[in-house]
Design a protein around this motif. Sequence first.
Motif, short mmCIF file in Angstrom:
data_model
loop_
_atom_site.label_atom_id
_atom_site.label_comp_id
_atom_site.label_asym_id
_atom_site.label_seq_id
_atom_site.Cartn_x
_atom_site.Cartn_y
_atom_site.Cartn_z
N THR A 12 19.56 -10.20 -43.93
CA THR A 12 20.62 -10.37 -42.94
C THR A 12 21.26 -9.02 -42.62
OG1 THR A 12 21.08 -12.57 -43.77
CG2 THR A 12 22.77 -11.56 -42.44
N GLN A 15 18.85 -7.02 -40.48
CA GLN A 15 18.82 -7.56 -39.13
C GLN A 15 20.06 -7.12 -38.35
OE1 GLN A 15 18.36 -11.74 -39.90
NE2 GLN A 15 16.12 -11.63 -39.87
N SER A 16 21.21 -7.15 -39.00
CA SER A 16 22.45 -6.72 -38.36
C SER A 16 22.37 -5.24 -37.98
CB SER A 16 23.65 -6.93 -39.28
OG SER A 16 23.88 -8.28 -39.51
#
Length: 73
Positions: A12, A15-16
């Motif tokens: 995550t 991805q951010s």
Amino acid sequence: MAKASQGKPNVTLQQSIERILDSNRISRQDYLQLTSAMLAGKGLTDEDYRQLNSVFDRFQLGRLKVVDERSSS
């Protein structure tokens, strides 16, 4: 088991970071999430630190536009 639970937040996080670097935009929520991840440092790889530093460098240089909403679509 601990490795599996640590892997999800890193995906995550990565991805951010990719979204931020691709769009040159960062929300206040993203900034807080990345700052917290950097300060906690748990489960972060050297590559994670390099990517986080890249985001913070761009932020300091004014190359990222700060937006109030997380999604600008």
